[in-house]
Scaffold this motif. Structure first.
Motif, PDB file in Angstrom:
ATOM      1  N   ASN A 151       9.643 -13.408 -57.706  1.00  0.00           N
ATOM      2  CA  ASN A 151      11.020 -13.073 -58.060  1.00  0.00           C
ATOM      3  C   ASN A 151      11.601 -14.006 -59.115  1.00  0.00           C
ATOM      4  OD1 ASN A 151      11.317 -10.807 -56.379  1.00  0.00           O
ATOM      5  ND2 ASN A 151      11.770 -12.111 -54.599  1.00  0.00           N
ATOM      6  N   GLY A 152      10.783 -14.900 -59.649  1.00  0.00           N
ATOM      7  CA  GLY A 152      11.233 -15.766 -60.744  1.00  0.00           C
ATOM      8  C   GLY A 152      11.914 -17.033 -60.302  1.00  0.00           C
ATOM      9  N   TYR A 153      11.592 -17.550 -59.117  1.00  0.00           N
ATOM     10  CA  TYR A 153      12.231 -18.748 -58.588  1.00  0.00           C
ATOM     11  C   TYR A 153      11.190 -19.842 -58.341  1.00  0.00           C
ATOM     12  CZ  TYR A 153      16.509 -16.094 -57.706  1.00  0.00           C
ATOM     13  OH  TYR A 153      17.649 -15.347 -57.857  1.00  0.00           O
ATOM     14  N   LEU A 154      11.577 -21.089 -58.632  1.00  0.00           N
ATOM     15  CA  LEU A 154      10.750 -22.217 -58.225  1.00  0.00           C
ATOM     16  C   LEU A 154      10.967 -22.459 -56.739  1.00  0.00           C
ATOM     17  CD1 LEU A 154      11.015 -25.048 -60.922  1.00  0.00           C
ATOM     18  CD2 LEU A 154       9.359 -23.200 -60.750  1.00  0.00           C
ATOM     19  N   PRO A 155       9.905 -22.502 -55.953  1.00  0.00           N
ATOM     20  CA  PRO A 155      10.064 -22.781 -54.529  1.00  0.00           C
ATOM     21  C   PRO A 155      10.250 -24.280 -54.288  1.00  0.00           C
ATOM     22  CG  PRO A 155       7.776 -22.299 -55.029  1.00  0.00           C
ATOM     23  CD  PRO A 155       8.527 -22.149 -56.314  1.00  0.00           C
ATOM     24  N   ILE A 156      11.322 -24.642 -53.558  1.00  0.00           N
ATOM     25  CA  ILE A 156      11.627 -26.038 -53.269  1.00  0.00           C
ATOM     26  C   ILE A 156      11.573 -26.233 -51.758  1.00  0.00           C
ATOM     27  CG2 ILE A 156      13.214 -27.948 -53.679  1.00  0.00           C
ATOM     28  CD1 ILE A 156      12.285 -26.591 -56.252  1.00  0.00           C
ATOM     29  N   LEU A 157      10.544 -26.939 -51.276  1.00  0.00           N
ATOM     30  CA  LEU A 157      10.299 -27.085 -49.850  1.00  0.00           C
ATOM     31  C   LEU A 157      10.687 -28.480 -49.373  1.00  0.00           C
ATOM     32  CD1 LEU A 157       8.270 -24.830 -50.925  1.00  0.00           C
ATOM     33  CD2 LEU A 157       6.833 -25.427 -48.962  1.00  0.00           C
ATOM     34  N   THR A 158      11.133 -28.571 -48.127  1.00  0.00           N
ATOM     35  CA  THR A 158      11.298 -29.862 -47.470  1.00  0.00           C
ATOM     36  C   THR A 158      10.094 -30.112 -46.580  1.00  0.00           C
ATOM     37  OG1 THR A 158      12.437 -28.912 -45.565  1.00  0.00           O
ATOM     38  CG2 THR A 158      13.802 -29.599 -47.427  1.00  0.00           C
TER      39      THR A 158
END
Length: 878
Positions: free
Chosen positions: A212-219
């Motif tokens: 979907n065009g998003y950078l995934p940012i995980l904790t």
């Protein structure tokens, strides 16, 4: 189809040389972008103009167009989630958030989607302290109770949102993935409490975000099957994420920017299969360094060989990913190597033939290889290769006055991908203290060969390189043979030429064996070992075949004739040494009243005797046209009679020599050309017949300030410290070692001549405070520069990288450069770029060897330009 060797050259290199996969042609950046998966309609950003601008910015600041194209091609050759996993520590989010987000914005703009997982350890420690909770650790793992977990969960959510919001400000769509990304079970509930051991990764959520065009940012928070949240170390979370996604790169961002060896030098690369056991046996590999290397080995052992780990500063992320040289510490598995000293030691001789044939072209390729094998069967050699024969190197040992020669280096795509080439050259360096090889002058990676060699020389389209040859006589012999014999020598002694000719005629290719400097592979590639090698470019000898008439007289054959007036000082000695290895300049006269009648030491082309030349002698020599270039290496205020004698000799003569003055006498005279090629139009120097060589302090200071002149918000202050060679050979308190020991001597605190010189040349007033210290050579400047608008450290560093892109004698580094690292080198290092809290003051550091780039090397640059030679002729490049 490209040959494996040609592919290898296209692959690029780093100091210990990383490589892209072979047999992939370089494609235009625009084309590489078109081949990526289409962006989802939910991604609203515009990619065309922004992408073009970002790429241009990157090309000029971190690497060449070729490098960026190739790495883009590599990274877009896999599914998006397999590009990179980047672990971001809490300290990075606190201290380097803007630099991190700028780097991620670049990746996003060119269509690359790293998976980000972050921690918040330092912030958590601070919050727990404020809450009156004393952090507890067992075996390096935080003990997590309910209160600690509650604080950690809230903190992780805030830090995640802070990163996401900052990315959105830079036009990057980022998706926070804070819950349900890691499945876990208790690591040991009794011992560590609510700490998790990851058992699974939610890949689908990551893939959906990217599509979907998003950078995934995980904790780095995990959940048990029954919904209990557990704390997980961010490094552990990143490793488990990597095992699930199998990316090309795993990146650990670090404030230090890499791992460091016993001498405090950053380790460029580690090949685990070859070096792990050796590293673990070293006394300096302990504590955090030992644990980190061990953990990374355990991770890479579970991943494809194509995966590598990089430990890097966030500000250098682009350079690490998109350049051959990299910026941090690269760790990869590499490959175990085998060796052979006879053909009988190869298990499959047909396989060996196939390996050798794959780089050959033409109908007689097999016959050529057969002849080569006949030669190897009758002569000494040593081969290095991996078990699958993805890489093969063959060295002909030193024999009968011939240097050891790299005769073959052939690498497959798989070999480059698994970095076998790096391992091979590490072994070559260990087993062969010196080595010689040749490549074509038009090779697109010629600069890479210069980086790997100690020296080189060009002749008729071929370049001979060498390393490890310290004997001046041997170097001169190599250069002389290559220069005088040129293609003829490369014809009779060139291995491939003789093999090719023998294959056609059926003759024996080695009936009249002479020294061989060539390689069987058409484009041999070698690299530097992972530890301890301080490589530099070789002697650049690409000569302008049409020198300007009136300077180096085109009607005369032979090298330019040089006279040195004042050769006794340190600078004169350095210039003599450089001229001794210059293939197109001869030193004909040296003048020193004190040394007249003695032999000039350090010059081996011919015997030169010191003379005591008077101005009248100089006038008459100029009138006769005896000299093409006069170098005035005299103290300030002394050379005027000799310069005027040259002027007088020019009258009524068609001859017009070049004068280069090393003193300060003519630096403020507008009729003279100021000879700082990196800041002055080189055409002006090339057209000049009288050149004022800049001062040593002044050269480093100008190069350290010039890129920011248009951004100045006040007067720069330069704190300069020089070694005592800058005080000359005449005894004084400033070159008295006893006086300097445990001491630092300030002098000329206002109005120093270099202060006026720098101010005059930059067109901006500066303050300069010089000092002298106990070391012999080398200058360090710490320069405080006020700015008229707020800027970041990264912005400033990029300005410097842009300004000095392509300058071979200016190196922009991240850390503040050190004097001990510039001593004996021919360029300037500029770094530091520390910005204060207001963003309106930056401290830039610059180092220079005062006797080389500060004097003799710069003089030779000016001589080359004015006499019609290539600027770096005879100069060992940084």
């Amino acid at each position: 189809m490209l040959s494996a060797a040609a592919v290898a050259l296209r692959a690029g290199a780093r100091r210990t040389v990383r490589r892209l996969p072979g047999k992939t042609r370089a494609i235009p950046v625009a084309a590489s972008l078109r081949r990526q998966r289409p962006f989802s309609t939910s991604a609203t950003r515009k990619t065309d103009l922004t992408t073009r601008g970002m790429i241009v910015q990157t090309l000029s600041s971190v690497g060449s167009k070729r490098e960026v194209q190739q790495y883009l091609s590599l990274f877009t050759s896999v599914s998006s989630q397999r590009f990179a996993v980047i672990k971001v520590g809490g300290a990075i989010l606190t201290d380097y958030l803007d630099e991190l987000c700028s780097s991620l914005a670049f990746l996003y703009t060119v269509g690359l989607y790293p998976v980000i997982v972050h921690g918040a350890g330092p912030q958590l420690n601070s919050l727990l302290e404020q809450a009156g909770v004393e952090p507890q650790f067992e075996e390096g793992i935080r003990v997590t109770d309910v209160k600690t977990l509650r604080v950690a969960r809230d903190l992780f959510m805030r830090e995640n949102l802070k990163l996401v919001n900052k990315l959105e400000e830079k036009g990057v769509h980022a998706q926070p993935l804070t819950i349900g990304m890691f499945r876990a079970e208790y690591l040991n509930k009794e011992k560590w409490g609510l700490v998790g051991k990851v058992t699974g990764v939610n890949k689908q959520a990551i893939e959906t975000a990217i599509s979907n065009g998003y950078l995934p940012i995980l904790t780095s928070m995990a959940e048990t099957d029954d919904g209990q949240i557990l704390n997980v170390n961010a490094d552990v979370a990143a490793a488990e994420l990597a095992r699930a996604l199998e990316p090309l790169k795993v990146v650990y961002l670090s404030e230090k920017g890499g791992l460091f060896d016993a001498a405090g030098q950053k380790i460029s690369a580690i090949n685990l299969d070859e070096e792990f056991d050796h590293l673990m046996s070293q006394e300096w590999v302990k504590y955090g360094t030992r644990l980190k290397i061990k953990e990374i080995k355990e991770l890479l052992d579970t991943l494809p060989r194509a995966t590598s780990v990089a430990i890097i500063h966030p500000g250098d992320l682009q350079k690490e990913l998109f350049t051959d040289s990299g910026a941090g510490t690269l760790i990869r598995r590499g490959s175990k190597l085998l060796s052979a000293t006879s053909l009988s030691e190869f298990e499959d001789l047909d396989a060996l033939k196939s390996v050798l044939v794959r780089d050959r072209e033409g109908p007689d390729a097999k016959e050529t290889v057969d002849k080569y094998l006949e030669y190897l069967n009758e002569n000494d050699f040593k081969a290095y290769y991996d078990g699958d024969m993805n890489a093969l190197a063959i060295v002909l040992p030193a024999k009968d006055g011939r240097q050891a020669t790299l005769a073959t280096l052939t690498i497959t795509k798989s070999g480059w991908l698994t970095n076998v080439a790096d391992n091979i050259f590490t072994v070559l360096k260990k087993e062969h203290p010196s080595l010689v090889w040749t490549v074509k002058e038009d090779d697109e990676n010629l600069g890479w060969f210069f980086d790997k060699a100690d020296g080189s020389i060009t002749r008729d389209g071929d370049v001979m390189f060498w390393y490890g040859i310290d004997n001046g006589d041997e170097i001169m012999r190599l250069m002389k043979d290559f220069t005088l014999n040129g293609r003829a020598m490369l014809g009779d002694s060139n291995l491939e030429s003789r093999l090719h000719r023998a294959a056609k005629t059926g003759s024996k290719p080695f009936a009249q064996q002479t020294r061989s400097y060539s390689t069987l592979a058409r484009r041999p590639v070698v690299s530097a070992p992972a530890f301890g090698l301080n490589t530099g470019r070789g002697y650049v000898t690409q000569t302008n075949p049409n020198p300007p008439i009136g300077k180096k007289n085109a009607s005369k054959e032979g090298p330019a004739r040089v006279a040195l007036i004042g050769a006794r000082g340190y600078t004169g000695q350095e210039l003599v040494r450089l001229l001794d290895s210059h293939p197109n300049m001869d030193l004909r006269h040296v003048s020193s009243r004190e040394l007249a009648g003695q032999k000039l030491e350090g010059y081996n082309k011919s015997e030169v005797i010191y003379e005591s030349l008077s101005p009248d002698d100089v006038r008459d020599m100029e009138k006769r046209g005896d000299i093409d270039c006069w170098v005035m290496a005299l103290p300030n205020g002394v050379c005027k009679p000799f310069v005027e004698a040259v002027y007088e000799g020019r009258k009524g003569s068609n001859h017009k020599s070049v004068i280069v003055d090393l003193s300060a006498d003519y630096r403020f005279d507008n009729s003279w050309t100021y000879g700082l090629p990196e800041l002055v139009q080189r055409n002006n120097i090339a057209d000049a017949t009288q050149i004022a060589n800049p001062g040593c302090y002044a050269t480093a200071a100008q190069l350290g300030i010039a890129p920011l002149v248009e951004h100045l918000g006040g007067m720069p202050h330069i704190f300069g410290v020089s070694g005592y060679s800058g005080a000359g050979t005449k005894p004084s308190p400033k070159n008295d070692v006893d006086n300097l020991t445990n001491n630092l001597i300030p002098y000329s605190l206002t109005g120093h001549i270099h202060e006026r010189e720098v101010s005059s040349q930059l067109g901006a007033q500066v303050a300069f405070i010089p000092h002298v210290a106990v070391w012999f050579r080398g200058i360090h400047h710490t320069i405080s520069i006020p700015l008229k608008q707020s800027m970041t450290s990264r912005d400033i560093r990029q300005i410097y990288q842009d300004r000095y892109a392509g300058e071979k004698l200016v190196k922009v580094v991240g850390e503040a450069p050190l004097v001990k690292n510039i001593s004996g080198k021919h360029g300037v290092e500029i770094g530091g770029f520390e910005v204060d809290k207001t963003g309106k003051r930056v401290v830039v550091c610059a180092t220079i060897d005062n006797l080389l780039k500060g004097a003799a090397t710069q003089c030779l640059q000016n001589m080359n330009l004015a006499l019609g030679y290539a600027e770096y002729e005879g100069i060992p490049i940084m």
